[in-house]
Design an enzyme around this catalytic site. Sequence first.
Site, mmCIF file in Angstrom:
data_model
loop_
_atom_site.group_PDB
_atom_site.id
_atom_site.type_symbol
_atom_site.label_atom_id
_atom_site.label_comp_id
_atom_site.label_asym_id
_atom_site.label_seq_id
_atom_site.Cartn_x
_atom_site.Cartn_y
_atom_site.Cartn_z
ATOM 1 N N ASP A 132 -54.296 36.964 63.701
ATOM 2 C CA ASP A 132 -55.610 37.274 63.122
ATOM 3 C C ASP A 132 -56.679 36.426 63.821
ATOM 4 O O ASP A 132 -56.374 35.377 64.388
ATOM 5 C CB ASP A 132 -55.636 36.914 61.631
ATOM 6 C CG ASP A 132 -54.865 37.916 60.765
ATOM 7 O OD1 ASP A 132 -54.524 39.003 61.253
ATOM 8 O OD2 ASP A 132 -54.621 37.588 59.594
ATOM 9 N N ARG A 185 -56.334 44.427 67.843
ATOM 10 C CA ARG A 185 -56.849 45.049 66.610
ATOM 11 C C ARG A 185 -58.346 44.806 66.618
ATOM 12 O O ARG A 185 -58.781 43.659 66.716
ATOM 13 C CB ARG A 185 -56.240 44.392 65.370
ATOM 14 C CG ARG A 185 -56.964 44.807 64.080
ATOM 15 C CD ARG A 185 -56.714 43.865 62.912
ATOM 16 N NE ARG A 185 -55.343 43.820 62.517
ATOM 17 C CZ ARG A 185 -54.784 42.748 61.937
ATOM 18 N NH1 ARG A 185 -55.486 41.644 61.717
ATOM 19 N NH2 ARG A 185 -53.525 42.775 61.604
HETATM 20 P P1 FDA Z 1 -68.004 47.882 56.401
HETATM 21 O O1 FDA Z 1 -67.944 46.504 55.856
HETATM 22 O O2 FDA Z 1 -69.252 48.332 57.076
HETATM 23 O O3 FDA Z 1 -67.648 48.872 55.236
HETATM 24 C C1 FDA Z 1 -67.626 50.288 55.395
HETATM 25 C C2 FDA Z 1 -67.205 50.930 54.082
HETATM 26 O O4 FDA Z 1 -65.837 50.595 53.828
HETATM 27 C C3 FDA Z 1 -67.943 50.394 52.850
HETATM 28 O O5 FDA Z 1 -69.121 51.089 52.618
HETATM 29 C C4 FDA Z 1 -66.919 50.621 51.762
HETATM 30 O O6 FDA Z 1 -66.886 51.950 51.362
HETATM 31 C C5 FDA Z 1 -65.608 50.330 52.469
HETATM 32 N N1 FDA Z 1 -65.186 48.919 52.306
HETATM 33 C C6 FDA Z 1 -65.235 47.946 53.218
HETATM 34 N N2 FDA Z 1 -64.750 46.786 52.742
HETATM 35 C C7 FDA Z 1 -64.411 47.038 51.471
HETATM 36 C C8 FDA Z 1 -63.853 46.250 50.441
HETATM 37 N N3 FDA Z 1 -63.561 44.961 50.609
HETATM 38 N N4 FDA Z 1 -63.635 46.840 49.251
HETATM 39 C C9 FDA Z 1 -63.911 48.153 49.066
HETATM 40 N N5 FDA Z 1 -64.437 48.947 50.015
HETATM 41 C C10 FDA Z 1 -64.691 48.407 51.185
HETATM 42 N N6 FDA Z 1 -61.719 40.221 59.981
HETATM 43 C C11 FDA Z 1 -61.672 39.110 60.750
HETATM 44 O O7 FDA Z 1 -62.690 38.450 60.937
HETATM 45 N N7 FDA Z 1 -60.480 38.740 61.327
HETATM 46 C C12 FDA Z 1 -59.339 39.448 61.172
HETATM 47 O O8 FDA Z 1 -58.296 39.077 61.719
HETATM 48 C C13 FDA Z 1 -59.392 40.628 60.375
HETATM 49 N N8 FDA Z 1 -58.287 41.395 60.183
HETATM 50 C C14 FDA Z 1 -58.419 42.607 59.543
HETATM 51 C C15 FDA Z 1 -57.330 43.480 59.459
HETATM 52 C C16 FDA Z 1 -57.473 44.736 58.913
HETATM 53 C C17 FDA Z 1 -56.309 45.674 58.885
HETATM 54 C C18 FDA Z 1 -58.747 45.142 58.397
HETATM 55 C C19 FDA Z 1 -58.953 46.506 57.826
HETATM 56 C C20 FDA Z 1 -59.808 44.272 58.426
HETATM 57 C C21 FDA Z 1 -59.661 43.000 58.977
HETATM 58 N N9 FDA Z 1 -60.715 42.118 59.009
HETATM 59 C C22 FDA Z 1 -60.608 40.979 59.773
HETATM 60 C C23 FDA Z 1 -61.926 42.356 58.155
HETATM 61 C C24 FDA Z 1 -63.021 43.068 58.904
HETATM 62 O O9 FDA Z 1 -63.580 42.214 59.859
HETATM 63 C C25 FDA Z 1 -64.121 43.541 57.952
HETATM 64 O O10 FDA Z 1 -64.679 42.435 57.309
HETATM 65 C C26 FDA Z 1 -63.671 44.545 56.910
HETATM 66 O O11 FDA Z 1 -62.724 45.429 57.409
HETATM 67 C C27 FDA Z 1 -64.862 45.356 56.387
HETATM 68 O O12 FDA Z 1 -65.438 46.074 57.427
HETATM 69 P P2 FDA Z 1 -65.353 47.669 57.609
HETATM 70 O O13 FDA Z 1 -65.005 47.937 59.019
HETATM 71 O O14 FDA Z 1 -64.412 48.241 56.625
HETATM 72 O O15 FDA Z 1 -66.833 48.188 57.448
#
Ligand code: FDA
Length: 308
Positions: A132, A185
Amino acid sequence: MPILRSAFIALSRNRSLRSFCEHTSIGNKLSSRFVAGMDLEDALRVAASLNEQGIHVTLDSLGESVSSAEEAERAADIYHALLDAIAERKLDANISVKLTQMGLLLDPQLAEAIATNLAEHAKYVDNFVRIDMEDSPLTQVTMDIVRRVNARPDLRGAIGIVIQAYLYRSQIDIDRLIADGIRVRLCKGAYKEPPEVAFAHKVDVDANYVKLSKTLLSSPIYHGLATHDEKMIGAAKAFAARRNIAPSQFEFQMLYGVRRDLQRKLVAEGYNVRVYIPFGREWYPYFMRRLAERPANVLFLAKNLLRK
Ligand code: FDA
């Protein structure tokens, strides 16, 4: 919203609140929204049930920034036990590891030695270790460790990394990683970063995410696009279709408990989906970062607590 985001990220580092939450039953009940359970068996049970639905998983034994080498070794032991259990039970699962939990802030050599051991074990049982990505002062050292481990010919392909689209440096990092044949990732990034290193506005982070995902999809390596954002997912699907990149050549990744509807929809459409399953007693910082991403989750949690 950005103010709330910063507030939750600040709270994620609050030691007294953390201690209170992690040691009360109400806290543990709250955590179940995003955390599979307190023990390894809980995580394996959730993994098996997601596998039955055609979903791949990655397992995260929660914990960050240990304070002694013994603590780091104990954290690594859980991952070794996971690799064995995954092989024994023939689960479709790999592991996600934070280097600070492996002692990175105490001694980078210790963290590298532990990451190397995990990659050796993963190779032996035909599995994979994802490292990560944490906050930006650790980006370079994390890149260096992953690249050195992967450079060992017998460990090639056993280790991968996470790149955050909010960092300005990410395009250069991705180009290097692809040249090394390392699986990435891509996520947006979950920490609070200064404007000197990271885009401050969501629109810029999103634009960079789309750009970087195109770079990844165009490479011959199997990468993961980690997001719940339907715009990001839509852009990746459209780009892949235009370039004749088959759904089998990459995967979407999402967090346990977030957008289960979308996870199932993508599987039904024939895409690979991997769900990140965190488990363990040290759930508080992870949990607070999830609230930071979507402060509306607080209302959802409050309603559920009142109902039960
Ligand atoms: P964004 O935050 O713009 O959200 C888009 C939409 O997704 C929202 O409008 C909502 O509908 C939904 N959504 C997002 N988060 C949600 C939540 N918590 N609860 C409910 N709905 C939600 N970060 C990092 O810094 N280091 C890492 O190693 C990782 N590893 C990682 C693994 C995996 C498998 C995932 C999915 C994410 C990570 N992350 C991470 C976290 C990542 O950086 C990020 O903070 C979150 O995925 C939220 O970003 P989105 O891309 O979902 O978009």
